[in-house]
Design a protein around this motif. Sequence first.
Motif, PDB file in Angstrom:
ATOM      1  N   TYR A 177       0.830  -1.213   0.000  1.00 32.43           N
ATOM      2  CA  TYR A 177       0.000   0.000   0.000  1.00 32.43           C
ATOM      3  C   TYR A 177       0.864   1.263   0.000  1.00 32.43           C
ATOM      4  O   TYR A 177       0.475   2.299  -0.534  1.00 32.43           O
ATOM      5  N   LEU A 178       2.032   1.179   0.595  1.00 30.54           N
ATOM      6  CA  LEU A 178       2.836   2.369   0.872  1.00 30.54           C
ATOM      7  C   LEU A 178       3.356   3.035  -0.398  1.00 30.54           C
ATOM      8  O   LEU A 178       3.613   2.386  -1.408  1.00 30.54           O
ATOM      9  N   HIS A 179       3.533   4.345  -0.302  1.00 34.78           N
ATOM     10  CA  HIS A 179       4.262   5.082  -1.334  1.00 34.78           C
ATOM     11  C   HIS A 179       5.735   4.677  -1.237  1.00 34.78           C
ATOM     12  O   HIS A 179       6.211   4.237  -0.184  1.00 34.78           O
ATOM     13  N   ALA A 180       6.484   4.831  -2.308  1.00 34.68           N
ATOM     14  CA  ALA A 180       7.903   4.445  -2.321  1.00 34.68           C
ATOM     15  C   ALA A 180       8.675   5.104  -1.192  1.00 34.68           C
ATOM     16  O   ALA A 180       9.557   4.480  -0.571  1.00 34.68           O
ATOM     17  N   ARG A 181       8.345   6.359  -0.878  1.00 28.24           N
ATOM     18  CA  ARG A 181       9.053   7.050   0.204  1.00 28.24           C
ATOM     19  C   ARG A 181       8.733   6.406   1.555  1.00 28.24           C
ATOM     20  O   ARG A 181       9.623   6.198   2.384  1.00 28.24           O
ATOM     21  N   GLY A 182       7.475   6.121   1.762  1.00 31.83           N
ATOM     22  CA  GLY A 182       7.084   5.463   2.997  1.00 31.83           C
ATOM     23  C   GLY A 182       7.695   4.078   3.118  1.00 31.83           C
ATOM     24  O   GLY A 182       8.124   3.654   4.193  1.00 31.83           O
ATOM     25  N   ARG A 183       7.774   3.373   1.992  1.00 33.96           N
ATOM     26  CA  ARG A 183       8.363   2.029   1.978  1.00 33.96           C
ATOM     27  C   ARG A 183       9.838   2.086   2.370  1.00 33.96           C
ATOM     28  O   ARG A 183      10.328   1.234   3.122  1.00 33.96           O
ATOM     29  N   ARG A 184      10.538   3.084   1.879  1.00 35.49           N
ATOM     30  CA  ARG A 184      11.948   3.211   2.248  1.00 35.49           C
ATOM     31  C   ARG A 184      12.102   3.498   3.737  1.00 35.49           C
ATOM     32  O   ARG A 184      13.035   3.006   4.388  1.00 35.49           O
ATOM     33  N   SER A 185      11.196   4.293   4.275  1.00 31.96           N
ATOM     34  CA  SER A 185      11.239   4.600   5.701  1.00 31.96           C
ATOM     35  C   SER A 185      11.039   3.339   6.535  1.00 31.96           C
ATOM     36  O   SER A 185      11.744   3.109   7.525  1.00 31.96           O
ATOM     37  N   VAL A 186      10.075   2.514   6.136  1.00 33.34           N
ATOM     38  CA  VAL A 186       9.828   1.260   6.852  1.00 33.34           C
ATOM     39  C   VAL A 186      11.034   0.335   6.729  1.00 33.34           C
ATOM     40  O   VAL A 186      11.459  -0.296   7.707  1.00 33.34           O
ATOM     41  N   ALA A 187      11.603   0.257   5.544  1.00 36.75           N
ATOM     42  CA  ALA A 187      12.769  -0.611   5.331  1.00 36.75           C
ATOM     43  C   ALA A 187      13.930  -0.197   6.224  1.00 36.75           C
ATOM     44  O   ALA A 187      14.646  -1.055   6.774  1.00 36.75           O
ATOM     45  N   ARG A 188      14.139   1.107   6.390  1.00 35.73           N
ATOM     46  CA  ARG A 188      15.229   1.579   7.262  1.00 35.73           C
ATOM     47  C   ARG A 188      14.982   1.161   8.705  1.00 35.73           C
ATOM     48  O   ARG A 188      15.905   0.745   9.412  1.00 35.73           O
ATOM     49  N   ARG A 189      13.733   1.274   9.143  1.00 35.82           N
ATOM     50  CA  ARG A 189      13.414   0.891  10.519  1.00 35.82           C
ATOM     51  C   ARG A 189      13.596  -0.617  10.707  1.00 35.82           C
ATOM     52  O   ARG A 189      14.128  -1.061  11.732  1.00 35.82           O
ATOM     53  N   MET A 190      13.193  -1.400   9.729  1.00 44.66           N
ATOM     54  CA  MET A 190      13.346  -2.845   9.837  1.00 44.66           C
ATOM     55  C   MET A 190      14.827  -3.222   9.912  1.00 44.66           C
ATOM     56  O   MET A 190      15.223  -4.097  10.688  1.00 44.66           O
ATOM     57  N   ALA A 191      15.639  -2.549   9.119  1.00 51.53           N
ATOM     58  CA  ALA A 191      17.075  -2.809   9.146  1.00 51.53           C
ATOM     59  C   ALA A 191      17.659  -2.466  10.516  1.00 51.53           C
ATOM     60  O   ALA A 191      18.500  -3.198  11.055  1.00 51.53           O
ATOM     61  N   LYS A 192      17.206  -1.363  11.092  1.00 54.00           N
ATOM     62  CA  LYS A 192      17.683  -0.957  12.416  1.00 54.00           C
ATOM     63  C   LYS A 192      17.311  -1.973  13.477  1.00 54.00           C
ATOM     64  O   LYS A 192      18.073  -2.217  14.428  1.00 54.00           O
ATOM     65  N   LEU A 193      16.137  -2.580  13.323  1.00 53.69           N
ATOM     66  CA  LEU A 193      15.678  -3.588  14.278  1.00 53.69           C
ATOM     67  C   LEU A 193      16.329  -4.944  14.033  1.00 53.69           C
ATOM     68  O   LEU A 193      16.161  -5.866  14.845  1.00 53.69           O
ATOM     69  N   GLY A 194      17.022  -5.082  12.914  1.00 51.16           N
ATOM     70  CA  GLY A 194      17.657  -6.353  12.606  1.00 51.16           C
ATOM     71  C   GLY A 194      16.773  -7.345  11.879  1.00 51.16           C
ATOM     72  O   GLY A 194      17.113  -8.531  11.768  1.00 51.16           O
ATOM     73  N   VAL A 195      15.618  -6.880  11.370  1.00 52.66           N
ATOM     74  CA  VAL A 195      14.719  -7.761  10.625  1.00 52.66           C
ATOM     75  C   VAL A 195      15.299  -8.007   9.237  1.00 52.66           C
ATOM     76  O   VAL A 195      15.629  -7.056   8.517  1.00 52.66           O
ATOM     77  N   ARG A 196      15.407  -9.247   8.856  1.00 49.83           N
ATOM     78  CA  ARG A 196      15.834  -9.612   7.505  1.00 49.83           C
ATOM     79  C   ARG A 196      14.598  -9.592   6.603  1.00 49.83           C
ATOM     80  O   ARG A 196      13.674 -10.381   6.791  1.00 49.83           O
ATOM     81  N   VAL A 197      14.568  -8.678   5.658  1.00 47.80           N
ATOM     82  CA  VAL A 197      13.415  -8.501   4.771  1.00 47.80           C
ATOM     83  C   VAL A 197      13.716  -9.119   3.419  1.00 47.80           C
ATOM     84  O   VAL A 197      14.701  -8.750   2.761  1.00 47.80           O
ATOM     85  N   LEU A 198      12.859 -10.054   2.995  1.00 41.15           N
ATOM     86  CA  LEU A 198      13.026 -10.727   1.707  1.00 41.15           C
ATOM     87  C   LEU A 198      11.880 -10.314   0.788  1.00 41.15           C
ATOM     88  O   LEU A 198      10.711 -10.498   1.125  1.00 41.15           O
ATOM     89  N   GLU A 199      12.231  -9.757  -0.377  1.00 37.46           N
ATOM     90  CA  GLU A 199      11.241  -9.295  -1.341  1.00 37.46           C
ATOM     91  C   GLU A 199      11.496  -9.927  -2.705  1.00 37.46           C
ATOM     92  O   GLU A 199      12.545 -10.514  -2.942  1.00 37.46           O
TER      93      GLU A 199
END
Length: 401
Positions: A177-199
């Motif tokens: 649902y997110l705009h590309a900018r919002g998606r990047r913001s979420v991705a940065r937070r996930m990286a900070k938390l140590g979540v491995r995100v697979l897309e």
Amino acid sequence: MSQRIEVVVVGGGYAGVMAANRLTRHAGVTVTMINPRPVFVERIRLHQLAGGTDDAIAGFRDVLAEGVRLMVETVDRIDAGDRVVHLASGGTVGYDHLVYAVGSRAAAPAVPGAAEFAHPIAGLEEAERLRAALDAAPAGAAVTVVGGGPTGIETAAELAETGRAVTLVCGKVLGPYLHARGRRSVARRMAKLGVRVLEGPGAKAVAVTADSVRLADGRTLPSEVTIWTAGFAVPDLAARSGLRTDAEGRLRTDETLTSLDDPRIVAAGDSAAPSDLPLRMSCQAAIPLGARAADTILSRIEGETPETLNQVFAGQCISLGRRAGIFQFARKHDVAVGFHIGGRPGAKLKEFICKGIIEHLAGEAHEPGSYKLHRVSGGDHRDRLLATLPDAAPAVAEHAR
């Protein structure tokens, strides 16, 4: 004295509670709400229940008007011809009008092993079982969350913040649902938390075992606790009751939320398909739809023509643990724009909204008719979309009875 009008509300979620409360503003109406649980589930906090930061429930007397009769039962079938609901316990309840607000649940996964080994989190009992599984697992156990939508994101972030080793399997993309900018913001937070995100296409779960998740590209992820958040479905009560539904099982209605089969049945929330153009499943849609459904019934009681749907969206709010979040702003017709609020302000805004939802319900309970947000204009986008769909349900149906 004139005979009282009996209204039954099936379902005690966000839409059902709002509808039940609003209906009490008519002195001649008796409202009975039938719900399978004795507590109100704050579904938007179920990821917190899994993470151990909230119990995700409230007492019905905190959100439900005193005049509403609560029955802790499960409805097995609706008999529209005789205007009666049949309960799983064997009893029946008659009605003059009915609000169909049964909500949604986790979709049955088609992926081999997922139903057996993965934990859904769409319901209270499911979230409680997940919490128990996490408590039983070692602190360093690998946790895999399948599904890159808001539920998957919130669950992954919540657990990662507690120190869990989390992998988020998104399938196509993180936060569709997110705009590309919002998606990047979420991705940065996930990286900070140590979540491995697979897309990407290869990051799609194709099999689940007791200790692993296999992906479409052949990778096998170790997973001692697998959480399934990919997809929602609706109960089949309407179909079992012989009422017309869309392909997903939602009750088909016109734009006043009235069933195409019976003018005395209206639908609200995730289980409604107005004009075959259902709104995004969310409490943001459910609460205004509950108010609209109640207004439709009250208009019919007074012999007035009900108003048609006029829904507005603000965006999507996602918590990213207790210390961060994002509010993704959107156009009125629910399309994300470039602007968002993230970080600590996003977390505070999300918590403000969660508390505000309970306040909306409680406010309507104490002063029926006070809720007004369902009257805020969503613009003409829906009307233009309806005009392009000649095979959709009629905007205002003509009923044979």
